[in-house]
Motif scaffolding. Structure first.
Motif, PDB file in Angstrom:
ATOM      1  N   ALA A 102       0.831  -1.208   0.000  1.00  0.00           N
ATOM      2  CA  ALA A 102       0.000   0.000   0.000  1.00  0.00           C
ATOM      3  C   ALA A 102       0.864   1.256   0.000  1.00  0.00           C
ATOM      4  O   ALA A 102       0.550   2.243  -0.680  1.00  0.00           O
ATOM      5  N   PHE A 103       1.979   1.224   0.722  1.00  0.00           N
ATOM      6  CA  PHE A 103       2.879   2.382   0.736  1.00  0.00           C
ATOM      7  C   PHE A 103       3.530   2.586  -0.636  1.00  0.00           C
ATOM      8  O   PHE A 103       3.737   3.724  -1.070  1.00  0.00           O
ATOM      9  N   LYS A 104       3.832   1.501  -1.320  1.00  0.00           N
ATOM     10  CA  LYS A 104       4.393   1.626  -2.674  1.00  0.00           C
ATOM     11  C   LYS A 104       3.399   2.306  -3.600  1.00  0.00           C
ATOM     12  O   LYS A 104       3.760   3.141  -4.430  1.00  0.00           O
ATOM     13  N   GLU A 105       2.125   1.938  -3.460  1.00  0.00           N
ATOM     14  CA  GLU A 105       1.088   2.568  -4.291  1.00  0.00           C
ATOM     15  C   GLU A 105       0.983   4.056  -4.004  1.00  0.00           C
ATOM     16  O   GLU A 105       0.713   4.864  -4.903  1.00  0.00           O
ATOM     17  N   SER A 106       1.211   4.420  -2.770  1.00  0.00           N
ATOM     18  CA  SER A 106       1.068   5.828  -2.385  1.00  0.00           C
ATOM     19  C   SER A 106       2.327   6.648  -2.680  1.00  0.00           C
ATOM     20  O   SER A 106       2.338   7.859  -2.480  1.00  0.00           O
ATOM     21  N   ASN A 107       3.395   5.947  -3.138  1.00  0.00           N
ATOM     22  CA  ASN A 107       4.683   6.607  -3.427  1.00  0.00           C
ATOM     23  C   ASN A 107       5.271   7.282  -2.192  1.00  0.00           C
ATOM     24  O   ASN A 107       5.963   8.298  -2.303  1.00  0.00           O
ATOM     25  N   LYS A 140     -16.232   5.642  10.828  1.00  0.00           N
ATOM     26  CA  LYS A 140     -16.588   5.989   9.448  1.00  0.00           C
ATOM     27  C   LYS A 140     -15.336   6.023   8.575  1.00  0.00           C
ATOM     28  O   LYS A 140     -14.264   6.444   9.022  1.00  0.00           O
ATOM     29  N   ILE A 141     -15.491   5.595   7.342  1.00  0.00           N
ATOM     30  CA  ILE A 141     -14.364   5.611   6.406  1.00  0.00           C
ATOM     31  C   ILE A 141     -13.830   7.033   6.231  1.00  0.00           C
ATOM     32  O   ILE A 141     -12.628   7.252   6.045  1.00  0.00           O
ATOM     33  N   SER A 142     -14.712   8.007   6.340  1.00  0.00           N
ATOM     34  CA  SER A 142     -14.289   9.410   6.197  1.00  0.00           C
ATOM     35  C   SER A 142     -13.271   9.798   7.262  1.00  0.00           C
ATOM     36  O   SER A 142     -12.438  10.695   7.046  1.00  0.00           O
ATOM     37  N   SER A 143     -13.303   9.126   8.402  1.00  0.00           N
ATOM     38  CA  SER A 143     -12.320   9.405   9.457  1.00  0.00           C
ATOM     39  C   SER A 143     -10.928   8.966   9.015  1.00  0.00           C
ATOM     40  O   SER A 143      -9.929   9.638   9.289  1.00  0.00           O
ATOM     41  N   PHE A 144     -10.843   7.821   8.328  1.00  0.00           N
ATOM     42  CA  PHE A 144      -9.556   7.347   7.831  1.00  0.00           C
ATOM     43  C   PHE A 144      -9.049   8.250   6.705  1.00  0.00           C
ATOM     44  O   PHE A 144      -7.839   8.405   6.517  1.00  0.00           O
ATOM     45  N   ALA A 145      -9.959   8.853   5.970  1.00  0.00           N
ATOM     46  CA  ALA A 145      -9.570   9.741   4.871  1.00  0.00           C
ATOM     47  C   ALA A 145      -8.862  10.992   5.376  1.00  0.00           C
ATOM     48  O   ALA A 145      -8.178  11.683   4.609  1.00  0.00           O
ATOM     49  N   LYS A 146      -8.970  11.284   6.671  1.00  0.00           N
ATOM     50  CA  LYS A 146      -8.343  12.472   7.247  1.00  0.00           C
ATOM     51  C   LYS A 146      -6.874  12.253   7.602  1.00  0.00           C
ATOM     52  O   LYS A 146      -6.183  13.180   8.018  1.00  0.00           O
ATOM     53  N   MET A 147      -6.396  11.008   7.438  1.00  0.00           N
ATOM     54  CA  MET A 147      -4.987  10.744   7.721  1.00  0.00           C
ATOM     55  C   MET A 147      -4.099  11.504   6.744  1.00  0.00           C
ATOM     56  O   MET A 147      -4.516  11.854   5.635  1.00  0.00           O
ATOM     57  N   LYS A 148      -2.839  11.742   7.151  1.00  0.00           N
ATOM     58  CA  LYS A 148      -1.893  12.474   6.299  1.00  0.00           C
ATOM     59  C   LYS A 148      -1.745  11.807   4.942  1.00  0.00           C
ATOM     60  O   LYS A 148      -1.670  12.452   3.903  1.00  0.00           O
ATOM     61  N   ASN A 149      -1.653  10.497   4.966  1.00  0.00           N
ATOM     62  CA  ASN A 149      -1.401   9.716   3.759  1.00  0.00           C
ATOM     63  C   ASN A 149      -2.340   8.512   3.828  1.00  0.00           C
ATOM     64  O   ASN A 149      -1.935   7.445   4.257  1.00  0.00           O
ATOM     65  N   PRO A 150      -3.620   8.723   3.476  1.00  0.00           N
ATOM     66  CA  PRO A 150      -4.653   7.755   3.848  1.00  0.00           C
ATOM     67  C   PRO A 150      -4.429   6.335   3.309  1.00  0.00           C
ATOM     68  O   PRO A 150      -4.724   6.035   2.163  1.00  0.00           O
ATOM     69  N   ILE A 151      -3.889   5.495   4.181  1.00  0.00           N
ATOM     70  CA  ILE A 151      -3.710   4.070   3.880  1.00  0.00           C
ATOM     71  C   ILE A 151      -4.407   3.278   4.974  1.00  0.00           C
ATOM     72  O   ILE A 151      -4.200   3.532   6.160  1.00  0.00           O
ATOM     73  N   LEU A 152      -5.223   2.324   4.578  1.00  0.00           N
ATOM     74  CA  LEU A 152      -5.955   1.513   5.550  1.00  0.00           C
ATOM     75  C   LEU A 152      -5.764   0.032   5.224  1.00  0.00           C
ATOM     76  O   LEU A 152      -6.032  -0.405   4.101  1.00  0.00           O
TER      77      LEU A 152
END
Length: 457
Positions: A328-333, A418-430
């Motif tokens: 997942a981190f590779k996908e996020s660069n 809520k998924i929207s809470s995870f979207a608030k992360m600096k680099n949203p990876i779940l």
């Protein structure tokens, strides 16, 4: 309380002592299983004393402080029997045992660093019983042990002082505990129990006593070792089947198949018993029970290939969680090194405060070895230090500071995030290792998502 010793080899004496509530009970080991056991004996009207080496636990119990907050329904029983003085606790095993008719052993049987079952607590208590057990007492072992441990070790150890002789002036049997942490009161009052004695006479005695205390079916076994074999068989069945589904889920990921959809459909078949994949199998039961059978097999010169393979699969699952995270981190660069990763859940199972053999520990160590900054949130351990990390006490505050989150334990609280809470992360990876997140909802929120067995590739 009567000071007269009851002859625990006499059915009539036992029946009369139960009716008159003069049977004196000692529970050795008052942890997660032993304490509820003691409380139900006391609730039935029998004077019960609990023994434990944990001085703080004993002090808290005698002060009316209930220690098992994650076990619903038991606190009320605790308060009642403490108030009615039917139950108390002590660290002095000598006094408690010598003044009791029935001794129930509810001691831990963990593993050592070489995955060999550790029966040191049982062996130590058996040695003490050799010196302090009153003649004509009945000993019941509820701890989970290998088949034959009673016959091969416990009897000879208790007899070693020469005071006691099995079937003449001391008696022993088993009633393996059969309760799931977090649901102990429900299980104690609903699930059948196994009863096995050193002979049929003792089996009948144990059944009479447990019938008085527990309102469940009691299944009579021909001996102690068969009862223990049943207990291990049921738990190791689960360990193997979790490994089977976890291994399939690794292949389904590569095939682009969602394991949860497979299981939802498969469970409609009448003879399919559903098990779920995950980050690993922890706790004081399944991993240890498998190694108990493997230990027995080694002693007997037998190879249990399926159990051995199942253990290897379940023990490798934390490696796969780290692999999913790396992908997942590779996908996020974004580099994995120096990233901030939040572990959601350190308990080995949902809705319980217990980290015994939790896969979270392996995942944390592996991530730390890769140079990440690991943080932890678990609603059952707020502000406590777990695996060398101080647990966060507010999820809303910590999430926006994270690059990624990994759901390791499927606490009910996590299903409400809520998924929207995870979207608030600096680099949203779940990363979801427990199948509680809908992958499509994560995609809608533009969260980079990896689900164990969810057809990611």
């Amino acid at each position: 309380m009567s000071n007269l010793k009851i002859n625990m080899n006499n059915h009539g004496d036992i029946e009369e002592a139960l009716k008159s509530q003069t049977l004196r009970v000692c529970i050795v080991g008052i942890g997660r299983i032993g304490l509820p056991t003691a409380l139900l004996f006391a609730k039935s009207g029998l004077n019960t004393i609990g023994v434990d080496i944990n001085e703080n636990l004993v002090q808290n119990i005698n002060s009316g402080i209930y220690p098992l907050k994650d076990e619903p329904g038991i606190e009320e029983i605790f308060n009642d029997v403490i108030k009615n003085k039917k139950f108390s606790a002590t660290t002095k095993i000598e006094d408690a045992v010598s003044n009791s008719d029935l001794i129930v052993l509810s001691l831990p049987t963990p593993m050592d660093e070489n995955n060999i079952p550790d029966y040191s607590a049982l062996r130590s208590v058996a040695t003490k019983l050799s010196e302090i057990l009153s003649p004509n007492s009945l000993v019941i072992v509820e701890s989970t042990i290998e088949p034959g441990f009673i016959e091969d070790e416990m009897i000879s150890t208790i007899s070693e002082s020469g005071r006691l002789k099995i079937e003449e002036n001391f008696f022993i049997g088993v009633c393996p505990e059969n309760a799931n942490p977090g649901e102990i009161l429900h299980d104690f009052t609903n699930l059948p129990r196994l009863v096995g004695g050193i002979n049929n006479h003792v089996t009948k005695m144990i059944k009479m006593i447990y019938d008085f205390v527990f309102s469940v079916e009691l299944v009579e076994m021909p001996n102690c070792k068969t009862a223990n074999a049943v207990k291990l068989t049921t738990n190791v069945f689960r360990d193997i089947n979790i490994a089977f589904i976890s291994e399939l889920s690794l292949m389904f990921e590569k095939l682009g198949i969602d394991t949860m959809q497979v299981l939802d459909a498969a469970k409609k078949k009448y003879n399919f018993q559903i098990h779920y994949p995950g980050a690993g199998v922890g706790g004081p039961c399944l991993p240890i029970n498998s190694y108990q059978l493997l230990n027995s097999a080694k002693r007997m010169g037998v190879k249990l290939s399926m159990i051995e393979s199942g253990r290897k699969i379940n023990e490798k699952m934390p490696d796969h969680v780290v692999k999913l995270t790396s992908d997942a981190f590779k996908e996020s660069n974004k580099p994995l090194q120096n990233s901030d990763i939040l572990i959601l859940g350190v308990s080995y199972k949902p809705n319980v405060k217990d980290i015994q053999l939790s896969p979270a520990e392996k995942i944390i160590k592996k991530l730390q070895n890769l140079g990440t900054n690991v943080h932890v949130y678990d609603p059952y351990f707020p502000s406590e230090n777990v695996f060398g990390i101080k647990v966060e006490d507010n999820l809303d505050d910590i999430l926006p500071k994270m690059d990624a989150a990994i759901i390791v334990t499927s606490h009910d609280d996590f299903k409400k995030i809520k998924i929207s809470s995870f979207a608030k992360m600096k680099n949203p990876i779940l990363i979801d290792t427990r199948g509680i997140i809908d992958p499509s909802s994560a995609k809608l929120e533009k969260v980079i998502f990896r689900g164990l067995g969810r057809g990611n590739s």
